[in-house]
Design a protein around this motif. Structure first.
Motif, PDB file in Angstrom:
ATOM      1  N   PRO A  92     -14.506  -0.280  13.430  1.00  0.00           N
ATOM      2  CA  PRO A  92     -13.971  -1.765  13.195  1.00  0.00           C
ATOM      3  C   PRO A  92     -13.348  -1.800  11.824  1.00  0.00           C
ATOM      4  CG  PRO A  92     -16.284  -1.735  13.928  1.00  0.00           C
ATOM      5  CD  PRO A  92     -15.893  -0.173  13.679  1.00  0.00           C
ATOM      6  N   PHE A  93     -13.623  -0.688  11.120  1.00  0.00           N
ATOM      7  CA  PHE A  93     -12.919  -0.774   9.620  1.00  0.00           C
ATOM      8  C   PHE A  93     -11.458  -0.417   9.662  1.00  0.00           C
ATOM      9  CE2 PHE A  93     -17.240  -0.413   8.693  1.00  0.00           C
ATOM     10  CZ  PHE A  93     -17.512  -1.218   7.565  1.00  0.00           C
ATOM     11  N   LEU A  94     -11.054   0.220  10.665  1.00  0.00           N
ATOM     12  CA  LEU A  94      -9.482   0.440  10.923  1.00  0.00           C
ATOM     13  C   LEU A  94      -8.903  -0.929  10.908  1.00  0.00           C
ATOM     14  CD1 LEU A  94      -7.388   2.641  11.521  1.00  0.00           C
ATOM     15  CD2 LEU A  94      -7.483   2.062  13.903  1.00  0.00           C
ATOM     16  N   THR A  95      -8.011  -0.846   9.808  1.00  0.00           N
ATOM     17  CA  THR A  95      -6.964  -2.271   9.436  1.00  0.00           C
ATOM     18  C   THR A  95      -5.959  -2.342  10.767  1.00  0.00           C
ATOM     19  OG1 THR A  95      -7.143  -1.894   7.173  1.00  0.00           O
ATOM     20  CG2 THR A  95      -5.406  -3.364   7.933  1.00  0.00           C
ATOM     21  N   GLN A  96      -6.039  -3.562  11.491  1.00  0.00           N
ATOM     22  CA  GLN A  96      -5.097  -3.683  12.486  1.00  0.00           C
ATOM     23  C   GLN A  96      -4.484  -5.193  12.242  1.00  0.00           C
ATOM     24  OE1 GLN A  96      -7.261  -3.528  16.031  1.00  0.00           O
ATOM     25  NE2 GLN A  96      -7.742  -1.325  15.984  1.00  0.00           N
ATOM     26  N   TYR A  97      -3.371  -5.273  12.668  1.00  0.00           N
ATOM     27  CA  TYR A  97      -2.520  -6.492  12.793  1.00  0.00           C
ATOM     28  C   TYR A  97      -3.335  -7.355  13.766  1.00  0.00           C
ATOM     29  CZ  TYR A  97       1.287  -4.148  10.307  1.00  0.00           C
ATOM     30  OH  TYR A  97       1.905  -3.342   9.309  1.00  0.00           O
ATOM     31  N   ARG A 109       0.450   1.653  11.699  1.00  0.00           N
ATOM     32  CA  ARG A 109      -0.557   2.053  12.499  1.00  0.00           C
ATOM     33  C   ARG A 109      -0.743   3.649  12.504  1.00  0.00           C
ATOM     34  NH1 ARG A 109       1.992  -2.036  17.133  1.00  0.00           N
ATOM     35  NH2 ARG A 109       0.678  -3.865  16.830  1.00  0.00           N
ATOM     36  N   THR A 110       0.495   3.992  12.723  1.00  0.00           N
ATOM     37  CA  THR A 110       0.414   5.620  12.734  1.00  0.00           C
ATOM     38  C   THR A 110      -0.115   6.577  11.478  1.00  0.00           C
ATOM     39  OG1 THR A 110       2.592   5.064  14.232  1.00  0.00           O
ATOM     40  CG2 THR A 110       1.770   7.525  13.651  1.00  0.00           C
ATOM     41  N   HIS A 111       0.403   5.750  10.338  1.00  0.00           N
ATOM     42  CA  HIS A 111      -0.120   6.761   9.380  1.00  0.00           C
ATOM     43  C   HIS A 111      -0.893   6.180   8.281  1.00  0.00           C
ATOM     44  CE1 HIS A 111       3.846   8.349  10.633  1.00  0.00           C
ATOM     45  NE2 HIS A 111       2.905   9.452  10.507  1.00  0.00           N
ATOM     46  N   GLN A 112      -0.610   4.707   7.850  1.00  0.00           N
ATOM     47  CA  GLN A 112      -1.077   4.035   6.717  1.00  0.00           C
ATOM     48  C   GLN A 112      -2.516   3.641   6.963  1.00  0.00           C
ATOM     49  OE1 GLN A 112       0.862   1.170   4.321  1.00  0.00           O
ATOM     50  NE2 GLN A 112       2.961   2.071   5.054  1.00  0.00           N
ATOM     51  N   ALA A 113      -2.774   3.051   8.202  1.00  0.00           N
ATOM     52  CA  ALA A 113      -4.152   2.626   8.337  1.00  0.00           C
ATOM     53  C   ALA A 113      -5.183   3.700   8.603  1.00  0.00           C
ATOM     54  CB  ALA A 113      -4.104   1.562   9.573  1.00  0.00           C
ATOM     55  N   PRO A 114      -4.515   4.722   9.365  1.00  0.00           N
ATOM     56  CA  PRO A 114      -5.530   5.758   9.642  1.00  0.00           C
ATOM     57  C   PRO A 114      -5.969   6.562   8.392  1.00  0.00           C
ATOM     58  CG  PRO A 114      -4.104   5.698  11.426  1.00  0.00           C
ATOM     59  CD  PRO A 114      -3.566   4.776  10.089  1.00  0.00           C
ATOM     60  N   GLU A 115      -4.930   6.748   7.514  1.00  0.00           N
ATOM     61  CA  GLU A 115      -5.194   7.319   6.138  1.00  0.00           C
ATOM     62  C   GLU A 115      -6.269   6.423   5.102  1.00  0.00           C
ATOM     63  OE1 GLU A 115      -5.278  10.146   3.293  1.00  0.00           O
ATOM     64  OE2 GLU A 115      -4.464  10.323   5.400  1.00  0.00           O
ATOM     65  N   ASN A 116      -5.884   5.138   5.504  1.00  0.00           N
ATOM     66  CA  ASN A 116      -6.745   4.535   4.408  1.00  0.00           C
ATOM     67  C   ASN A 116      -8.298   4.265   4.995  1.00  0.00           C
ATOM     68  OD1 ASN A 116      -4.433   3.423   2.589  1.00  0.00           O
ATOM     69  ND2 ASN A 116      -4.265   1.636   3.948  1.00  0.00           N
ATOM     70  N   LEU A 117      -8.466   4.627   6.235  1.00  0.00           N
ATOM     71  CA  LEU A 117      -9.647   4.476   6.833  1.00  0.00           C
ATOM     72  C   LEU A 117     -10.381   5.883   6.437  1.00  0.00           C
ATOM     73  CD1 LEU A 117     -12.128   3.501   8.357  1.00  0.00           C
ATOM     74  CD2 LEU A 117     -10.713   4.663  10.661  1.00  0.00           C
ATOM     75  N   ARG A 118      -9.471   6.878   6.737  1.00  0.00           N
ATOM     76  CA  ARG A 118     -10.040   8.121   5.982  1.00  0.00           C
ATOM     77  C   ARG A 118     -10.539   8.440   4.652  1.00  0.00           C
ATOM     78  NH1 ARG A 118      -6.074  10.005   9.912  1.00  0.00           N
ATOM     79  NH2 ARG A 118      -4.544  10.081   8.182  1.00  0.00           N
TER      80      ARG A 118
END
Length: 987
Positions: free
Chosen positions: A587-592, A560-569
């Motif tokens: 909405p493209f931010l990956t969430q559980y 949540r803190t690093h991987q998902a935001p970095e993947n979105l960027r």
């Protein structure tokens, strides 16, 4: 052509309208003009497009031609630069519809041409059963009266005699060949239509005669596109037409009008266009180059776009240049001259007016060397669309940042691209630019160059390959781990047995310390100990579960803190052109999905509560005589703290004396410890015994992953093939020299590197198939190279599988680590699998080949051919003027003729090409539309020598003489070019 004028010089060969078949008032047959010469002349003068050359036609006679010339000398037909006789005659062979007609097109340049033509015509005769008649007016009148004695007036007798007079083809051919003046001044034209043309001769002997007549003719009077295609060799082949008919033939079409209304108005507006000056030499030039100089159509063939064509060059404040205005042809302009004559100077100045120097000018440039004498001098260019550009010549040495309106290939530029040092970056980048430009803007998908487009198209497959390679490495590690576990089962079983034996021995030792009468207590103690061990195992498992849950919690937090935001960027950057902006990306931010935190926390809470419940609390023993656990209690359901306390209480009362009690407690602790270790070993043994089952699907999965890597490689290979598809299609369509150029996409396996890494894992001193350096490479080359570089994904996977099965035993025998050293062998096995299944030695490569040789291995001269192929034949996206300084450098004459001539012929049809050259083939065989001859006067003490320019087309005799005098082999090139057409081109 203009030589040495103070103002302007002409643009050479342009498309001009001709009407080679025009009758006039008083024509022998079907005269509908009613004697109206004024209307007749007005019709020609008012024709649109303007008629620049006229072939005045009549049967066997010259009177109408003489009359039209007289009107011209009186000031009429001012726009008609050429008026020549067209003598129409009938062959003594015909069809059901008519006799076959032939035309003698006569050069009017000779002052005695009328007398000479009359002499030639008189050599043609017609025989009746009683007499022989010559082809002249008096004889034709005599023929008419001999056939019809009632014809009293000369005009009627002349018409009747002309109608009956037929010329034997054999006699015409014989007399033509027997008179040098005729060969020099007469071109033979025959009609190609079925009515009065050769197409009507189709059967038996007529077919053979037809071929002889068409072979003899220089020109076909035909207007249909199909006829033109045939006579240019496009329906069969150029070779067939040349061998069968003596050469390609220009098609021409005239109005053939017998009335004012039809004068200058051919059927279907099918006008005749000849490229060149309106001179008879211009017509001869069309016979030499029918494809490039003759055309029938409503409009002249299209040339370069007006906005991309330099119409005029004007030099101001240049006293050293007497020709201050130079008109340029929109086709191929050849600048020739002796060394130091100023030919490159003109190219430099034209390029300067186009801002065509991408960087600083080379020191060899005229503009650099003469800069101190160019103060206030300017070059102005008038473009075909009316735009005017102007630039000073005195600051040309400075770097220019304006838009280049032309492409200038200086000698230095070509040499830098084609040299061994500059070839890789320069020539290949130009190749890639041309390939990129061959794609439409929509096909480029926002890419800015070839590398960008290639990466854009291939990124998906390269990323798939990277993922599969990472997965493959993980699978290899997993397989090795499972294999290692299987190999240790026997050892673990032995340790389990040893632990069990030790526990038994410790228990027996402890039993010997028990006083008589305490046997029941010992049994109770053993039951308590067994229960405590079982509960302790539960506590251990729950503690392990807690750690696993904490790891899950940490991973969720990190994602949540690093991987998902970095993947979105990363996604935003990779797809920045997708049109998604701002909050639309949220909405493209990956969430559980679901309550992940609640699940983790609930599991942690229940695990900890369960563990703590089984662990219990430490219980102090206040009265050793009072049991802490009832005799009938279920020991396996009690907390560990109470069980341990009861075990301590019993241990204390079993032995009274202190020393025995301490010994008893020590053995009990050892038993507990060993029992715990036994439990761990038993768990490990269970895990290891399941390794074989778990490993069953992993090799298949690894093979599938290996196959998917090559599927990704093939997809990337296809991407490159698709990128080259437009340019390949253009090459296939064009043919010729382009057939030697190939864009090849291949897979390449670096076998030496792969084998070297493998040998680093082997002991090459040991006996076996891989003893000695290079043996592994030999085996790999024999069994893997071919399939790696050209096989399918399935074939590659099977080949590697077979290779491993064949040599695995040998690999293990040559291993640097001994199997007896489990840890070392385990590490070696991991490295071995990563090497064997590694694919980083496989790459997709593209190459540019010329005549089967990679351009990296070509000579500088041949690289120059490739460069010119790009600019002249493939670079369709660039329609700017192309200026080339001496393209023939480093090339032999045969290469110039074989490789370059065809390229220039095709290029000049679509863009303006200006070349500086000293090669006759590039001027003559390309049929240059304009030849500019440079000449320099004596060098003054201070300043520039006078540089003069003369201009014209190859149809101009003075220009041809200059070409022969200046260019080595010029006269030979002219003779070779005209040889097959029996056309003599005077110098």
């Amino acid at each position: 052509m203009t030589v040495g004028e103070e103002e302007s010089i002409g643009p050479g060969s342009l498309w001009l309208r001709w009407d080679p078949h025009v009758h006039a008032p008083g024509t022998i047959f079907n005269d509908q003009f009613k004697g109206d010469w004024e209307a007749y002349l007005a019709a020609i003068e008012g024709a649109t497009p303007a008629i620049r050359a006229l072939g005045i036609t009549d049967y066997y006679g010259l009177e109408l031609y003489k009359e039209v010339r007289a009107r011209k000398e009186q000031g009429r037909l001012k726009d008609c630069d050429l008026i020549f006789p067209n003598i129409e005659l009938r062959f003594s062979v015909g069809t059901a519809r008519s006799w076959i007609n032939a035309h003698l097109l006569v050069c009017p340049d000779d002052p005695d041409h009328i007398e000479q033509l009359t002499r030639f015509l008189q050599r043609l005769t017609f025989k009746t059963t009683t007499d022989t008649f010559a082809c002249n007016p008096s004889e034709l009148i005599r023929l008419g009266r001999s056939l019809n004695s009632e014809l009293t007036d000369d005009r009627s007798a002349l018409r009747h005699g002309s109608e009956q007079f037929k010329v034997s083809f054999d006699q015409l051919r014989e007399e033509y060949k027997g008179m040098s003046w005729a060969q020099e001044n007469i071109l033979i034209a025959v009609a190609g239509a079925k009515g009065d043309g050769t197409s009507g001769l189709q059967d038996g002997a007529d077919q053979a005669l037809r071929q002889q007549i068409e072979h003899f003719a220089h020109i076909m009077f035909a207007s249909s596109p199909a006829q033109r295609e045939f006579w240019l060799g496009r329906k069969t082949s150029r070779e067939h037409i040349c061998e069968t008919y003596g050469g390609l033939k220009p098609c021409m079409h005239g109005s053939d009008g017998h009335s004012v209304e039809r004068t200058g108005a051919p059927d279907g507006d099918r006008y005749t266009w000849i490229k060149g000056a309106a001179t008879f030499d211009g017509l001869k030039q069309a016979c030499i180059d029918p494809e490039g100089r003759a055309y029938v159509g409503t409009e002249a063939p299209p040339a370069a776009a007006p906005s991309e064509t330099i119409h005029r060059v004007t030099l101001t404040n240049a006293p050293w240049a007497p020709n201050s205005v130079i008109d340029l042809n929109p086709g191929l302009v050849a600048i020739i001259g002796a060394r130091g004559s100023g030919k490159t100077a003109l190219a430099d100045m034209i390029a300067a007016g186009c801002d065509a120097h991408a960087d600083q000018l080379p020191m060899q440039s005229f503009l650099v060397r003469a800069s101190e004498y160019l103060d206030d001098a300017t070059v102005k260019l008038d473009w075909g669309n009316g735009v005017v550009t102007e630039r000073g010549l005195d600051n040309a040495a400075a770097a220019w940042d304006g838009y280049a309106r032309a492409r200038y290939l200086t000698q230095q530029f070509v040499e830098s691209l084609c040299s061994p040092e500059g070839m890789t970056d320069g020539l290949l980048s130009e190749v890639e630019r041309v390939v990129f430009d061959a794609h439409s803007p929509t096909e480029r998908e926002g890419a800015v160059d070839f590398a960008d487009l290639r990466d854009l198209k291939a990124a998906r497959f390269r990323e798939a390959r990277r993922r599969e390679e990472q997965k493959l490495e993980e699978l290899s590690d997993r397989i090795n781990i499972e294999l290692e576990k299987q190999s240790q089962i026997v050892a673990i079983r032995k340790q389990v047995d040893e632990k069990k034996l030790k526990i038994t021995q410790l228990t027996e030792d402890r039993g010997k310390l028990v006083r008589k009468g305490s046997e029941d207590r010992i049994k109770r103690l053993e039951a308590l100990t067994e229960a405590a061990n079982e509960v302790r195992a539960r506590v251990r498992r729950l503690t392990n579960r807690e750690q696993k849950l904490l790891l899950v919690q940490d991973e969720v937090s990190d994602f949540r803190t690093h991987q998902a935001p970095e993947n979105l960027r990363d996604a935003q950057e990779r797809h920045k052109d997708a049109g998604i902006a701002g909050e639309a990306w949220d909405p493209f931010l990956t969430q559980y999905s679901g309550n992940v935190d609640g699940i983790i926390n609930d599991n942690l809470s229940s695990t900890r509560k369960n563990r703590d419940g089984w662990r219990g609390i430490d219980i102090a023993i206040t009265d050793p005589a009072t049991p802490l656990i009832a005799d009938d209690a279920d020991l396996t359901r009690l907390p560990l703290g109470r069980l341990d306390a009861e075990i301590r209480r019993l241990g204390d009362i079993i032995n009274v004396d202190k020393e025995t009690r301490e010994r008893f407690n020590s053995l009990s602790t050892k038993i507990t410890t060993e029992t715990e270790l036994l439990s761990v070993l038993q768990d490990k043994l269970k895990d290891y015994e399941g390794a074989e089952e778990r490993a069953k699907g992993l090799p298949t999965e690894r093979q599938s992953s290996y196959r998917r890597i090559f599927e990704a490689v093939f997809s990337e290979q296809q991407v490159l093939n698709d990128l080259y598809a437009p340019i390949r299609a253009r090459m296939d369509e064009t043919g010729g020299t382009l057939g030697k150029l190939a864009f090849t996409v291949t897979r390449r396996a670096d076998m030496a590197e792969w084998a070297k890494r493998g040998e680093d894992l082997l002991d090459l001193r040991r006996q076996g198939p891989f003893r000695g350096e290079g043996k592994l490479l030999e085996a790999a080359n024999d069994e893997l190279r071919g399939v790696w570089e050209s096989g399918t994904a399935e074939e590659v996977t099977e080949a590697l599988k077979d290779f491993r099965q064949k040599y695995q035993k040998s690999f293990f025998e040559h291993a640097l680590a001994q199997r007896s050293d489990a840890a070392a062998f385990r590490g070696w096995l991991k490295l071995f699998a990563r090497w064997l299944y590694g694919t980083d030695h496989i790459e997709v490569r593209y190459s540019v080949d010329y005549d089967g040789v990679d351009i990296r291995k070509l000579s500088p001269g041949t690289r120059g051919i490739v460069l010119l192929l790009l600019y002249l034949a493939l670079d369709n996206a660039d329609e700017r003027p192309l200026i080339i300084d001496q393209p023939e450098e480093n090339l032999d004459p045969k290469s110039i003729y074989d490789e370059l001539v065809g390229l220039f012929l095709k290029a000049k049809a679509k863009r303006q090409v200006i070349i500086v050259t000293h090669n006759a083939n590039l001027v003559i065989n390309t049929d240059a539309d304009q030849v500019i001859v440079a000449s320099a006067g004596p060098h003054p003490g201070d300043g520039l020598p006078e540089i003069a320019y003369a201009s014209g087309g190859l149809e101009d005799a003075p220009i041809r003489k200059m070409v022969c005098d200046i260019l080595e082999g010029g006269e030979h090139a002219f003779r070779e070019r005209a040889r097959r057409l029996r056309v003599r081109l005077e110098r």
